[in-house]
Each structure stands twice: as structure tokens, then as C-alpha cells.
Design a protein around this motif. Sequence first.
Motif, mmCIF file in Angstrom:
data_model
loop_
_atom_site.group_PDB
_atom_site.id
_atom_site.type_symbol
_atom_site.label_atom_id
_atom_site.label_comp_id
_atom_site.label_asym_id
_atom_site.label_seq_id
_atom_site.Cartn_x
_atom_site.Cartn_y
_atom_site.Cartn_z
ATOM 1 N N PHE A 100 0.275 -0.897 0.330
ATOM 2 C CA PHE A 100 0.037 0.431 0.533
ATOM 3 C C PHE A 100 0.269 1.030 0.357
ATOM 4 O O PHE A 100 0.557 2.099 -0.124
ATOM 5 C CB PHE A 100 -0.706 0.242 1.736
ATOM 6 C CG PHE A 100 -1.916 -0.941 1.001
ATOM 7 C CD1 PHE A 100 -3.241 -1.008 0.410
ATOM 8 C CD2 PHE A 100 -1.833 -1.968 2.145
ATOM 9 C CE1 PHE A 100 -3.815 -1.838 -0.232
ATOM 10 C CE2 PHE A 100 -2.957 -3.245 2.211
ATOM 11 C CZ PHE A 100 -4.010 -2.770 1.478
ATOM 12 N N HIS A 101 1.740 1.204 0.082
ATOM 13 C CA HIS A 101 3.014 2.434 0.582
ATOM 14 C C HIS A 101 2.426 3.343 -0.303
ATOM 15 O O HIS A 101 2.431 4.333 -0.412
ATOM 16 C CB HIS A 101 4.685 1.677 0.632
ATOM 17 C CG HIS A 101 5.832 3.530 0.618
ATOM 18 N ND1 HIS A 101 5.556 3.827 1.197
ATOM 19 C CD2 HIS A 101 6.820 2.810 -0.518
ATOM 20 C CE1 HIS A 101 6.799 4.400 1.354
ATOM 21 N NE2 HIS A 101 6.898 4.178 0.261
ATOM 22 N N ARG A 102 2.945 2.611 -2.125
ATOM 23 C CA ARG A 102 3.225 3.369 -3.287
ATOM 24 C C ARG A 102 1.461 3.367 -3.821
ATOM 25 O O ARG A 102 1.184 4.334 -5.012
ATOM 26 C CB ARG A 102 4.213 2.464 -4.480
ATOM 27 C CG ARG A 102 5.203 2.804 -4.037
ATOM 28 C CD ARG A 102 6.138 3.600 -4.507
ATOM 29 N NE ARG A 102 6.009 4.315 -5.057
ATOM 30 C CZ ARG A 102 5.757 5.836 -6.013
ATOM 31 N NH1 ARG A 102 6.026 6.849 -4.770
ATOM 32 N NH2 ARG A 102 6.091 6.396 -6.532
ATOM 33 N N GLU A 103 0.815 2.735 -3.492
ATOM 34 C CA GLU A 103 -0.633 3.496 -4.044
ATOM 35 C C GLU A 103 -1.368 4.204 -3.710
ATOM 36 O O GLU A 103 -1.403 4.788 -2.626
ATOM 37 C CB GLU A 103 -1.759 1.534 -2.906
ATOM 38 C CG GLU A 103 -2.495 1.469 -4.447
ATOM 39 C CD GLU A 103 -1.829 0.533 -5.360
ATOM 40 O OE1 GLU A 103 -2.416 1.720 -6.130
ATOM 41 O OE2 GLU A 103 -1.330 0.302 -5.481
ATOM 42 N N GLN A 104 -2.482 4.640 -5.047
ATOM 43 C CA GLN A 104 -2.305 6.043 -4.609
ATOM 44 C C GLN A 104 -3.936 5.976 -4.053
ATOM 45 O O GLN A 104 -5.136 4.646 -4.128
ATOM 46 C CB GLN A 104 -3.534 6.621 -6.135
ATOM 47 C CG GLN A 104 -2.223 6.594 -6.958
ATOM 48 C CD GLN A 104 -1.133 7.595 -7.042
ATOM 49 O OE1 GLN A 104 -1.690 9.350 -6.232
ATOM 50 N NE2 GLN A 104 0.299 7.601 -6.712
ATOM 51 N N TYR A 142 5.204 6.677 4.375
ATOM 52 C CA TYR A 142 4.017 5.629 4.996
ATOM 53 C C TYR A 142 3.840 3.412 5.130
ATOM 54 O O TYR A 142 3.765 3.844 5.747
ATOM 55 C CB TYR A 142 3.858 5.738 3.468
ATOM 56 C CG TYR A 142 1.589 5.079 3.711
ATOM 57 C CD1 TYR A 142 0.894 5.840 4.352
ATOM 58 C CD2 TYR A 142 1.310 3.734 2.963
ATOM 59 C CE1 TYR A 142 -0.276 5.566 4.235
ATOM 60 C CE2 TYR A 142 -0.047 3.399 3.092
ATOM 61 C CZ TYR A 142 -0.847 4.051 3.795
ATOM 62 O OH TYR A 142 -2.293 4.264 3.779
ATOM 63 N N ASP A 177 -0.459 13.690 -6.480
ATOM 64 C CA ASP A 177 0.225 12.525 -6.281
ATOM 65 C C ASP A 177 0.021 13.526 -4.529
ATOM 66 O O ASP A 177 -0.463 12.780 -3.301
ATOM 67 C CB ASP A 177 1.178 12.385 -6.533
ATOM 68 C CG ASP A 177 1.837 11.285 -6.576
ATOM 69 O OD1 ASP A 177 2.712 10.865 -7.086
ATOM 70 O OD2 ASP A 177 1.035 10.389 -6.440
ATOM 71 N N SER A 230 -3.382 13.276 -2.762
ATOM 72 C CA SER A 230 -3.685 11.557 -2.563
ATOM 73 C C SER A 230 -2.736 11.357 -1.613
ATOM 74 O O SER A 230 -3.486 10.494 -0.465
ATOM 75 C CB SER A 230 -3.192 11.708 -4.029
ATOM 76 O OG SER A 230 -3.270 10.138 -3.083
ATOM 77 N N ASN A 231 -1.729 11.544 -1.643
ATOM 78 C CA ASN A 231 -0.608 11.576 -0.266
ATOM 79 C C ASN A 231 -0.645 11.846 1.197
ATOM 80 O O ASN A 231 -1.376 10.855 2.245
ATOM 81 C CB ASN A 231 0.328 11.966 -0.462
ATOM 82 C CG ASN A 231 1.460 10.472 -0.727
ATOM 83 O OD1 ASN A 231 1.241 9.348 -0.733
ATOM 84 N ND2 ASN A 231 2.748 10.986 -1.377
ATOM 85 N N LYS A 272 -4.268 10.014 2.360
ATOM 86 C CA LYS A 272 -3.959 8.832 2.264
ATOM 87 C C LYS A 272 -3.294 8.367 4.287
ATOM 88 O O LYS A 272 -3.849 7.927 5.103
ATOM 89 C CB LYS A 272 -2.784 8.052 1.400
ATOM 90 C CG LYS A 272 -2.588 6.550 1.504
ATOM 91 C CD LYS A 272 -1.017 6.467 0.320
ATOM 92 C CE LYS A 272 -0.896 5.072 0.662
ATOM 93 N NZ LYS A 272 0.125 4.817 0.128
ATOM 94 N N TYR A 273 -3.190 9.648 4.464
ATOM 95 C CA TYR A 273 -2.231 9.944 5.330
ATOM 96 C C TYR A 273 -3.044 10.078 6.603
ATOM 97 O O TYR A 273 -3.760 9.523 7.633
ATOM 98 C CB TYR A 273 -1.357 10.920 5.393
ATOM 99 C CG TYR A 273 0.551 10.774 5.294
ATOM 100 C CD1 TYR A 273 0.269 10.696 3.807
ATOM 101 C CD2 TYR A 273 1.199 10.270 6.152
ATOM 102 C CE1 TYR A 273 1.891 9.630 3.011
ATOM 103 C CE2 TYR A 273 2.221 9.837 5.939
ATOM 104 C CZ TYR A 273 2.915 9.775 4.183
ATOM 105 O OH TYR A 273 4.196 8.994 4.139
#
Lengths: 374, 655
Positions: free
Chosen positions: A133-137, A307, B4, B7-8, B11-12
Motif C-alpha cells: 500500500f506504500h506506493r498505492e494512490q 507511509y 499525488d 492524494s498522499n 492517504k495519511y
Amino acid sequence: MFEQSSYSDQYTFFQKLRSFDFILIFCILCLGVISNLSMYSTDGGQFLYHSKSHFIRFVTFFSMMIILSFINLRFWHSTAYLFYTITLAFLIWASIYGITASGSQRWINLYFINLQPSELMKIAIIVCFARYFHREQMTNINSFKNIIVSIAILILPILLVISQPDLGTSILIAMSGIIVMWLAGFNIKYFVYSGLVLVVSLPFVISILKPYQKLRVLSFFNPDRDPLGAGYQIIQSKIAVGSGGLTGKGYLKGTQSYLEFLPEKHTDFIFTLFSEEHGFVGSLILLILYAVLIFRILNIGSKSRSYFGKLFCYGFGSAIFVYVAVNMSMVLGLLPIVGSPLPIMSYGGSSMLATMIGLSIVMSTKIHSKQIIH
Amino acid sequence: MFDDGGSNVRKYNTVNRRVFILKIAKGIIFTGIVARLFSLQITENKKYLTLSDKNRLREWRLPPIRGEFEDFFGNVVAGNTKVYQLHVVPEQVEDFKYLMVRLKNILSLTDKQFSKIVKKKSQQKNWETLIISENLTWDQFSKVNFYLHELSGVKPVLSVARSYPFKENYTHVLGYVARASENDLINNEEIKNKHVPGLRVGKSGLEKTFENNLIGTNSVKRYEVNAFGKRINQVDFQEGAKGDKIKLTVDTEIQKLCNELLADKAGSISVMDIFTGEIIAMHSSPSFDPNLFMYGISHKDWDSIRENPLKPLINKTISGLYSPGSIIKPIVALSALENDVISTKFKVNCSGKTELYGQTYHCWKKEGHGVVNLRDALKQSCDTFFYEMSRRLGVDRLNVTARRFGLGNTVFKNLYSEEKRGLVPSTKWKKDALGKGWVLGETLITGIGQGYIQTTPLQLCLMTAQLANGGFKIFPRITFDKNQEPIEKIKYKMSQSLVVDNDNSSSLIRSAEDLFNKGEKEYTKLFRNQENIKFVLEAMYASTNEIRGTSYRSRIDDPKYRFAGKTGTAQVKKITKIQRELDLDTSQIPYEERDHAWFVAFGPYKDPRYSLSVFVEHGGSGSSAAAPLAKKLMKKIIDRHEEREKIRKNRLMEI
């Protein structure tokens, strides 16, 4: 942004040593000392086989953890899939050439150690998911491909472990896997749906359970059903804990364990022994130590800029919590008896090894918390 | 790049938000576990502590040591002897089979005993003690000790068991003990509480009556055991108390003499102190050795006891019911005098028989006694006189007097479960029990102690005692009472009751029911006019000591031993006309049809102190079969008097 990424790429040895998490180490050492003293008690107050080998394992794996902590988090990131694959290979090996003990084929002979790969899988699954999941958008997380791949990653080891058969460990792997998947952002509705499917298929699942597993589930609901058979463990465990009282019967004076009423007292029921000898106060202290350990791990995760590290810490911290909660609920008669060791406390090399590897990754995350992994 | 980044961030944010939710969930779950711990360890701690102790502590109860019985002179009549036992703990034995073969040779066990032990071993746990033998002979015991170093796991043990040193002499008085049965446990809480496997409890007699005093308390060893029941260590030891010692009023010497006198006969002898009511001897014959029951009686012995036609299992003294025959006559005479039915000068002409409503009633003397007065009629036991007198008296008035003197009721109060009440008939009784009216002819035969009337030998002894002491109520006892009043005081009390009750002449009219229900006080007078008692006693003296008296041949001339008595010969079967004409000798009649021989007596005549009753079942006539035994017995009783009084004085000084 560039400055940030170029900053802190390389640390000196002393820099790393200084950024060690000493609270975490303190907790681990405390638990280690407690576990060794308890093991000494299970041997009837003598330094015998179990206490000896537990002590050696703790010292070895703790040192190993300290050393591994210096390894850059990138290493774990880059070898995550390899780690998972090797562990999976071990599991397959175990299912073919494994050593059988008490009706279950769980161990493989590595000549210097008898390894239980299912214990390693508890960590490997978290590392693997963290990497995945680290690289997943975020937008792609709930895509069909991701769902299928994650489920595959999860279901493969579970099936292998169930077939050993080892219900307890497979449940723990499943739970830690599912928690990581949910943390990564999977839509909550998937869990609800699959939960419903599970409930519907439960009768079918129970029908394929081994007779001894069925008996355990049944005796959980009514321990007096067969007080000398399947319910014996629950009853004796509750008696031991209950008779401990506020301050316990005193170290090395737990009659339930000393007179062998307690089953499996050095593995799954180590908490029972501890609780009988040290009472409510002692149990509370132990619980607080675990709580500090877990929340410290989660805290390290929240401070990590990568992440991978973050997700691993969250996942691993939650997994430790699951192990502790399941084990304690089990010995206190809140859950059916399934084999689930108490991390660090219970006797068992593979469990100790897996926990220490996990902790070393957490420590590495702490040391390299400013690092970004691309 | 920007996307990106956005999105990050999302995600965080997602992962941080979800971890926060998880943290809360963890907090709740940990709280739940703490709550559970609290409820188990604090709230329910007591319950689990008890359960834990129940798990770990086991009590081993050892058999209590039974209290002893002593006779009046302090001789132990039921005690405990050392027995040598052999115990084996199979767990401590290396090769059990080999050991058993060795033991079989050393103890010379039979194959049957051997297989019994092996079977017992297979039924118990390995660490439980296996009793190889409960009673080794000294030979076997010393032999085992000699080889002990080669027999690991074998433990020779010194234990105690009940023993009756006087064997058959006390069987019916004391009863016997045997292993507690299921029923014993159900019926007696005390036995249930103190039971251990192999415990012996009283099965009959005083052993049973005083079970709760005799049983003692268990010694308790408390052990800590592990989950498999194996003893780890002894936690504590509570020494039990020996059961109470019970002292009897019985004189073993006299008891032994009774046994000798009745040897080979069926019968009973009882001897009583007429003032204190102490039973000095009480024997039922034939008897058996109660020691046989100790380790399981053999089939042969048991059969010989059970099938003996003389019925050794029955305590004839208190549970044998027999017609008293002429022994009843003093009571009939007393009743007639007390009720003013006749005077002492009343005379009847005995021609050997009398007729009533076409039925002939015979006197024992075919040719008749001629003209007899009351004194002669008692002395010679003239039946004709008593037919006439009881016809005038009536059965109901006789009933009152007879019951007042102890007939028709148990002699002891709840002392022997097997004791019988007997029967003194009355018109009311017949109506209630048989539903028929009383017939006058039945009064006549009741007047000579035949018909419905039934008594135990001990009742007649009590009757004699209460006549001999001047007509005062006593309560017989067989256990020694250390607060027993001295004779002088008893005699004084009796004379006092004479004074007090003299005003109240209605005492005779009180119904018999009153007597038993309200429980008459000790030493109250049982008569209206003591002259009547004296008259009867004097007639009994004549019966033994004057020529033509029925027991004249058994008299003792020495004034020290001189006694008065009354014979009785009770018919078992109605005598037919042919038999009467044949006039067969006792030995010519089949055993079951022979008369019962009775004799009651009191002595010494000058200053009476003891009464006795002798009963010989199917022994023939009272004067030839029973009275001669009484002569020997009375001599012994009076010889033992001094010693008995000495003990009594010593005992008084102790207090």
C-alpha cells in the motif's frame, strides 16, 4: 521538499543510537524480566529446561533486535516481498516436511532451530501489506485489482496455517491482515459484506472444524459441560486467576500452577500463572506495560514520514494488541480457547523471534522517521 | 505531482483517522479486560479461593478409636486390641507381581486370597494404600519383618480392632460391631460424618445404642495434592479423640456363671439390684463369640449360628416372649388382696380340677391339694385356688396390678431396639386387638400365667425386684451412674413415699395408662397396703423354705444365703386328655413341646437386696430345671455382695 528529502539520508552510528526509543526498550526489558521470572516459576522455582531456554532466547533475540534496529528502513521496504515469499515457502515446506507435534504439523527443522513459520507470517503479512500500500494512490485503493491482490496475499498463508491445523494462529494472521487492509483505506462496506458472508457460512465452517476444535467452541459457551474434559482448562484458569485476589498468592506460591492444575502454563496460560501469583495489582501493571508498548509503537508510526513505516507500526501495534487481547480474553474465559501466545511472555522461540523482528522494524522506523522512501 | 501530494495527504489522513478510531477501540477492550480481572479477582475472589483450596487440599480421615465397655469392677469387656496389618503402596513397588509372589509365599496366602488382593489393587489408584491383610498372626508379622529389606513398598502397620475378651459372655448385652453398611450411613448422621472405608460400627445391643458416644472422632491428616491426586506434603494433623468409655453395672463373674449354668440349654438368666435397679447379670443362652464377626465371619461359622435350633441370635432376656406360668401368681394374689377381693383367710377346696361352663380346668396336682388358703396356694402353687381367685378378681383389675409391677412394657427406655413389650391382656385389649368379647375361662388361665399373657424373662426379674423391695418403683439400668444414691438414701426415700402417699388411697385406682404416660417417679409405692406385699413375700419364702413348697429342694439353709422364690412351669401346648393320663416324663416329650421352666427369687431373705429370674426354654418343670440353677446363682451373688459394696464405697469417696 528537496531539502527535506536530502536531509537525514545518512545517519552516523551515534545519531542512530541517540534516537533509539528508550521507553520502548524499557517496556520490552520489563516484559522480558517478568516473562523470565514467570518461566522460572513454571519450572517450580528452579532454573530448568523451560526457564533456561526462554532466558537464552530472550537474550539472543533481544540483542538481535538491537542490532537489526540499525538497519535502514529501506532495506525492509525493499525486501518486504522477499520476506513474505520466503515465509510462505517455509509454510509450504512445513505442510510437506514439517515436524508434527500434538497433532499439528507446524514446525520446520532448520538444523539450528525448529522454526514455526506461521509465527513469522504474523509479521511478514504486515510488512508485505505495508509495502503493497506504500506506493498505492488513495484513489486506487478500492480498485478491483487491489482488492483481489490483497485478499490473495492474505488468504494464501491463512489456508496453509489452517491446514496444519492451527486455528489460533490463522485467526491472528487474518485479524492483523484485515486491520492493516482497513487502515490502508479499504472501504468499510467491504468488511461489513464479508462479515455477513462469514456469518452466513459459519454453520458450514463449524461443520468442517476438527472435533477437538468444535469441542473447544462448545465448552467455551458452557465450561461445566465437561469439567474434566474440554472445559477443564477454562475452569482451572478462572480458578487460578480468581483465587489470586488483589495482591496474589505470592511469587512461586501459585498453587494452581505449582500443583499442575493449570494446563499449558508456560505457553498460552502464562498470564494465568502470573495473575495467580501477583493478583489484580500485578495483572494491572502487566496490562499497563503492554498498553504503553502498544501506544508507543502507534506513536512512532504517527511520527514517521514514510507511509511504509507508518502503516507497519500501526499494523504491528494493532497486531500486538490483538495478540494480547485475544490471549487474555481467552484465559479469563471471555473467548474460546484457541492457541494464541502472549507476546514476549509466552514460551516459544518462533513467537519471540517474530515479535523481536517486528520490534526492530518499529525501532528502525523511529530511527529513520525523517526518511522518505520512494 | 500536486495530485499525488493531495492524494498522499488524503492517504495519511485516512490512516491517522482510522488509527485514532482503533486506539479508542483498544482502550475500550483493555478496559473490558481490566473489568473482567476485577470481577474475577476482587468481586468473586472468595469463591475462587475456595475452589482453589478444594482443588489442592485433600483430607485423609483415619478411623476413630472406639470407646471401651467396662464392667462394674473395671474389667474391660469390650476393648481394642492391637492388630498387625500389612499395607502396600503399589506406587513405591518396583515389581508388583514379583512382590505379590514373595508375599504369597511368606504369608502362605491361598489362591483365593491372592486373587482377591490383585483384584482390589486394580480397583484403586497407584498411590493409595493397598491393605494386604487386616489381621496378621504374630508369626506372619515377624516373618514379614524379617524379609522387610527385600520388600520395598511394604509397610507392616500396628492398628487397633474391637475385641471382646469374654467372648460369648457379653454377646447379647453388648451386641457386636461390623463394617458399616449402607443402611448404617443412612440412619446415623454421626456414622456418615465419621465414616472411613472399613470402619466398624455397632450392629446390635449397647454397641448400637451408644454408637454416638463410642465412636470417637477421626484423626485427620490434611495433604496438599496435585492435579493427579498425588499427595505432595502433609499440611496438618488433627488428633482425634477416643470414644467415651461406658461403664456397666454388670458383674462379669456372675455373668460367666450364668453362661455356665445355661450351657447347652436355651434360656436366660437376669439378676438385678432391687433398690438401685442395676442389672448385675443378663444372659441369654446359647450365645456366640462376637469376635468371629471382626474380619468377616466364615460361612461355616455363620451357618452354625443361624441354623442352631436354640436360636443364639435372639436375646431371649428382653426379646423372647413367653407365658410366665405360675410366676404370675404372686401378682394375682397381690392384686386380689389389694382390691379386697379375698382376705388372707379365704379357703378353696382343691380336688385337682374345677369346672366352669362345662369346661374342665386342671390343677397341676392330679389328686388335688385339699383345702388350701392363700399362703398354701402360693407355696404349693395350687392352680385351683388361683382359678377361683382370679374368677372373682377379673382380668382388668389383674391387668392394672401386673402392668404396675412392670409387665407388658419394656424394662429399659430405648436401650435395646430389639426389646419387646410383651402383653398383659384385658377385656378392652381383646376387643380392640381381636374384636372379640372376653370369656371368663380366659380369666382363669390368665390367673395361672397361661393364655394371652406374654412376658420377657427380664420383666419377671423386675417384677420380683419391685415386690422384694417392699413394693416400690425402680428403673433398671445397665450403665453405671456415678451419681447413684446410696442404699440408705433410697430406703429413706421409699419410706418417705410411704408417708406422703398414705393419705391418697386412690393410687390403686389410677389407670395403668396414667402410669406409663406420665412416667412414675422412682421409688414411689406401687401398693395400697404394704401388709399385702409382706404377705406375698412371706408366702414366697414358704414356697422355698418350707416342706411341700415347690422349690423346697433348692433351698439354702444358711441364713446368709437364704432366699425366697417362686417356680413356674409354662405349658407350650394344650395338654390333651390322653397325654394327661399318660403323665409322660419331660424327656419323653419332643423338645418343642416341652414346658418352659421358670424360677424367680430374691435374697437374702432377711434383708433382700437382689432379685433374679431363671428361664429355661423347654426345660421341663420350674422346680427341677430352673430352681436348682437359682440356688447356685444366689450363693454366688451374695458372695460377691461384699466386693460390690466395697467398689461402691470407693467410688463414693472418689466423688
